[in-house]
Design an enzyme around this catalytic site. Structure first.
Site, mmCIF file in Angstrom:
data_model
loop_
_atom_site.group_PDB
_atom_site.id
_atom_site.type_symbol
_atom_site.label_atom_id
_atom_site.label_comp_id
_atom_site.label_asym_id
_atom_site.label_seq_id
_atom_site.Cartn_x
_atom_site.Cartn_y
_atom_site.Cartn_z
ATOM 1 N N HIS A 196 0.873 -1.172 0.000
ATOM 2 C CA HIS A 196 0.000 0.000 0.000
ATOM 3 C C HIS A 196 0.916 1.228 0.000
ATOM 4 C CE1 HIS A 196 -3.044 -2.834 1.234
ATOM 5 N NE2 HIS A 196 -3.958 -1.912 1.505
ATOM 6 N N GLU A 199 -1.890 6.069 -0.525
ATOM 7 C CA GLU A 199 -3.308 6.111 -0.126
ATOM 8 C C GLU A 199 -3.481 7.408 0.685
ATOM 9 O OE1 GLU A 199 -4.530 3.058 2.667
ATOM 10 O OE2 GLU A 199 -6.649 3.273 2.143
ATOM 11 N N ASP A 277 -11.163 -3.678 -1.417
ATOM 12 C CA ASP A 277 -10.414 -3.349 -0.195
ATOM 13 C C ASP A 277 -11.014 -4.037 1.037
ATOM 14 O OD1 ASP A 277 -8.260 -2.231 1.123
ATOM 15 O OD2 ASP A 277 -8.974 -0.172 1.060
#
Ligand code: ADE
Ligand code: ZN
Length: 337
Positions: A196, A199, A277
């Protein structure tokens, strides 16, 4: 065929799904009872009402607390089975699912309990739907790198059933560089790498994920768009971005779906994909994410097919399986004309 049905039936791969984030309030309550675990909610409505977040950390606090009801191997199997049922109904033919072992091992649940339960759910999905799936072991970035190494060691007996490692949890203040050594060790073991980045974190975290972790796929990546040089590099190198529109809205990564950058990503030549997600927390599974993005940003069927195509190209499936999925996708598009 309506656009709604076209999206549902579109053969697609899901590449960004946290299995703990698919824990629906109904199952949370059932497991709390089955395992005699106290939860701080009196009703299912009260659980859903608590799902209002203004940033990633608000969500993570509730998500880790919810995971407490997962205790036994069959709980992890039931969790996975419930996800695959929803995914199959949404046209998912292949799923690469993330799990957070440290969320469980830190509360005394054995690594083997978690993964054997998930593997049983994956086998069930393959038997019932012909769906294929892969596992991505995520390290929690708010913990230190030594803890990630301990987790990688715990995974050793199952490495032939784990495809990749990932990096999730609180992004700000926990840059990818913190995990450069454990990612190198995972690569040396033949695992693929995802993280990730971008974000909530700045474009520099995406750069670190590329240059210091040497990732094969980028989870989210939204903030890459703030840096034109980085965006051009991601496009040129064919990096897959696993974008999650409803998550972005719920976690205030975008202020309104009308401002979601999915079409800008496509226009910039990025290999963007659409994913769910943590669907139990963000109000929809993968087809809902396709629909929300399509209606807010005016995506046409060509765009939707491109997103589905990207999901196979960005998967960790072997080339022949990717080619077979793309042929099935082409046949679906032809039949729906
Ligand atoms: N863990 C589960 N969902 C996540 C997200 N969207 N970002 C970071 N960590 C997560
Ligand atoms: Zn995620």
């Amino acid at each position: 065929m309506t656009d709604h049905d076209f999206i549902t039936g579109l053969p697609k791969a899901e590449l960004h799904l946290h299995i703990e984030g698919s824990l629906e309030p109904e199952l949370m309550f059932a497991l709390a009872q089955r395992n005699k675990v106290a939860i701080p909610y009196a009703s299912i409505e009260e659980v859903r009402a608590a799902y209002s977040f203004s940033r990633l950390q608000d969500f993570l606090d509730i998500y880790y607390a919810g995971a407490n009801v997962l205790q036994k191997q069959e709980d992890f199997r039931d969790l996975a089975v419930a996800y695959f049922d929803r995914a199959a109904a949404d046209g998912v033919v292949h799923a690469e699912i993330m799990f957070d072992p440290q969320t469980h091992t830190d509360r005394g649940i054995a690594f083997g309990t978690v993964i054997e339960g998930l593997l049983a759910g994956m086998a069930d999905a393959n038997a019932r739907y012909g769906m294929t799936s892969k596992l991505i072991l995520c390290f929690l970035r708010h913990l230190d790198e030594d803890a990630a190494f301990v987790t990688l060691a715990a995974a050793e007996p199952w490495l032939d059933r784990i495809d990749a490692v990932g990096l999730d949890s609180s992004e700000l203040g926990h840059p990818p560089e913190k995990f450069a050594r454990v990612f190198a060790a995972a690569r040396a073991k033949g695992l693929r790498l995802v993280a990730h980045a971008g974000e909530e974190g700045p474009p520099d975290y995406v750069l670190q994920a590329l240059d210091l972790l040497e990732i094969d796929r980028l989870d989210h990546g939204n903030r890459s768009l703030e840096d034109p040089v980085l965006t051009a590099r991601l496009a040129r190198t064919g990096m897959t971005l696993t974008v999650c529109p409803l998550s972005n809205l719920k976690l205030c990564v975008v202020d309104d779906m009308a401002n979601h950058p999915i079409d800008r990503m496509i226009k910039a030549g990025l290999r963007a994909t659409i994913n769910s997600d943590d669907p139990a927390y963000f109000g929809g599974y993968i087809a809902d994410n396709y629909r929300a993005a399509a209606s807010a940003r005016g995506l046409d069927r060509g765009d939707l097919v491109l997103l589905a195509r990207n999901s196979f190209l960005g998967s960790f499936l072997p080339d022949d399986a990717v080619a077979a999925h793309l042929a099935r996708l082409d046949a679906y598009v032809e039949a729906s004309r």
